[in-house]
Design a protein around this motif. Sequence first.
Motif, PDB file in Angstrom:
ATOM      1  N   GLY A   1      77.424  14.039  19.298  1.00 29.77           N
ATOM      2  CA  GLY A   1      77.380  13.409  20.618  1.00 29.77           C
ATOM      3  C   GLY A   1      78.069  12.058  20.685  1.00 29.77           C
TER       4      GLY A   1
ATOM      5  N   SER B   1      67.828  13.476  19.489  1.00 30.76           N
ATOM      6  CA  SER B   1      68.161  12.861  20.781  1.00 30.76           C
ATOM      7  C   SER B   1      67.115  11.817  21.194  1.00 30.76           C
ATOM      8  CB  SER B   1      68.324  13.930  21.869  1.00 30.76           C
ATOM      9  OG  SER B   1      67.093  14.529  22.150  1.00 30.76           O
TER      10      SER B   1
ATOM     11  N   GLN C   1      77.345  10.471  24.191  1.00 30.58           N
ATOM     12  CA  GLN C   1      77.023   9.058  24.395  1.00 30.58           C
ATOM     13  C   GLN C   1      78.245   8.334  24.960  1.00 30.58           C
ATOM     14  OE1 GLN C   1      73.675   8.056  23.772  1.00 30.58           O
ATOM     15  NE2 GLN C   1      73.685  10.299  23.763  1.00 30.58           N
TER      16      GLN C   1
ATOM     17  N   GLY D   1      75.715  18.151  21.119  1.00 33.50           N
ATOM     18  CA  GLY D   1      75.204  16.791  20.950  1.00 33.50           C
ATOM     19  C   GLY D   1      75.338  16.065  22.280  1.00 33.50           C
ATOM     20  N   VAL D   2      74.252  15.466  22.745  1.00 37.45           N
ATOM     21  CA  VAL D   2      74.292  14.812  24.063  1.00 37.45           C
ATOM     22  C   VAL D   2      75.330  13.681  24.035  1.00 37.45           C
ATOM     23  CG1 VAL D   2      72.965  13.562  25.803  1.00 37.45           C
ATOM     24  CG2 VAL D   2      71.869  15.348  24.447  1.00 37.45           C
TER      25      VAL D   2
ATOM     26  N   HIS E   1      68.327   8.281  20.568  1.00 37.30           N
ATOM     27  CA  HIS E   1      69.225   7.565  21.488  1.00 37.30           C
ATOM     28  C   HIS E   1      68.474   6.453  22.229  1.00 37.30           C
ATOM     29  CE1 HIS E   1      72.494  10.100  20.369  1.00 37.30           C
ATOM     30  NE2 HIS E   1      72.112  11.170  21.033  1.00 37.30           N
TER      31      HIS E   1
END
Lengths: 353, 353
Positions: free
Chosen positions: B253, B48, B278, B275-276, B51
Amino acid sequence: MTYLRDDGMRAAFIHGAGDVRIETVPDPVLKEPTDALVRVVRSCICGSDLHPYHTMPASSEGVSIGHEFVGVVEETGSEVSTVRSGDLVIAPFAWSDGTCEFCREGLQTSCLHGGFWNEDGVGGCQAEAVRVPLADGTLVKAPVKEDSELLPGLLTLSDVYGTGYHAAKRANVGPGDTVVVIGDGAVGLLAVLSARLLGAERIVLMGRHKARTDLGREFGATDVVAERGDEGIEEVRRLTGGHGAARVLEAVGHMPAYEQAVGVVRPGGVISRVGVPQYAEAPVGFSSLFGPNITLTGGPAPVRAYIEELMPGVLEGAVQPGRVFDRTVDLEQVPDGYRAMDRREALKVLIRP
Amino acid sequence: MTYLRDDGMRAAFIHGAGDVRIETVPDPVLKEPTDALVRVVRSCICGSDLHPYHTMPASSEGVSIGHEFVGVVEETGSEVSTVRSGDLVIAPFAWSDGTCEFCREGLQTSCLHGGFWNEDGVGGCQAEAVRVPLADGTLVKAPVKEDSELLPGLLTLSDVYGTGYHAAKRANVGPGDTVVVIGDGAVGLLAVLSARLLGAERIVLMGRHKARTDLGREFGATDVVAERGDEGIEEVRRLTGGHGAARVLEAVGHMPAYEQAVGVVRPGGVISRVGVPQYAEAPVGFSSLFGPNITLTGGPAPVRAYIEELMPGVLEGAVQPGRVFDRTVDLEQVPDGYRAMDRREALKVLIRP
């Protein structure tokens, strides 16, 4: 079929937005050995019928409509064994074989061989009679006669009661819970009743039609929030200790209801949707669902899975879900019934063909 | 603080996409009586972190970075009682009080008084030392010394192991289950390990980096699908009897991973995201989630809730989550570590300050 007129039967067809007509069509007949023919004793108009009533493009042919009914079995195919002529039966809004892997798991709306009324050559239920495919898997016999006062309550097991119950079950509502129900239509009100049945302690009903929210209070709502948007969200948060409710049941299907659900759900909580979504995409990113670990669940209720569980309460009078019906029409008056529901003059219209 | 150089400490700052610098900044100091000062013994670079490494606008000031570490407590505030100077501790990627209603429920990422590293005046962990707020709620003491070979495994409890475990827990993975894991990064691989730990029988790992998927097989993956898009979906469906998997863990993500999850999940199943995301919006309508009654869950893992549960397996060597580290750098080499992870030359980079 002696129960219909000689020249065919009457049935409702939708030809476009605002255009429901009653027409004469050939009687349904058995096509498969697993079919049953059922004479409709009570049907009704669903909030989800209003979606095509608002948006369907004009069509000269029209499409049959209606997906909730109780009726009497008139004929059965050679392979039907669980119901027979003369039985009063409840039909779920999806037909299903009862034997595939999804049916066995209680997800009859995903039956590998099932389907929905008004599709694939199967007619609608706002009609005098219906051909029911896979009758053994689909129909549930009810121990009442066709003049029973319990018919409206039993009819709700076709869809709206089972759908409200599905919302509550998917949200895992249990004793002591705080629940928010969004929407004061029949499904929302029966989601309130279901949450109460499952032991919820605090039930906040979001809706602004007093007659409906009053019935919601009788069904178990402890609080009613008439405000919408940010004001409604703020009021629910105030009522729920500032952080919202762990279980939110969304019984509308429009985007503002989704946004309301996101606004009132507590971190770690669940939004359970049963209103058919009138949108394809929605906020699910960090600031809506992901950051606070919100779960989004729900879908078309496998009401067939709940009929045996919920029917005893209806038969005993412990619950009275049939109170959602506040107007009765005959088949010829069905177009008036749509108008009344569309104008919100009626909550839910019962049809006596 | 005798453990840092006299003229301050070295710490990583990100100044924009592709621009990580090691700078000298003042030593952290105790600010609140609930703080601890921790000397970082091992830290690492997270997927992460890539990102902002890809998208952050250029900034002259820079922002501290890093949110995973194990270290030794050097000083504690007057109100800290659960750790003391000399303890080796694991720090979760979120700090939390341990006492609020959310912490008590195990959702420490929503702590009412907590927060995240690199925000609100709290520094990053790709540094020589860190001020840890709410030390009693945040830090977990590990019974090892700072030269232990178990440090990499314990460090995964800061984030990636707990995050993979959260994916599996939120999806309610249990004995005999079929699970699909999307993503062969450290979190995906540890989601595989977690699913195995929880008893999953069939674990399909979707990823196309052979060295990583090979480690995934050692962690418990029974099948690897390298194809993406429709081809990958078709292959997973073929492997899972045609209908997909009831439990899908999404550890990437990005939108294609979400779409892949929707494509391989079985009706009635669960997509668990860690997953964060996006993206802000995603398909959730009738044809994606609603019609087949799919549940969407997940979020930032409350790894603090899992440390005590998962640590014994690491200490006993029953699991070796530390195997996700395939490169080690010192603090000055952190920018090289970012480059290596960005180019996928390294799976996960360990930092020894």
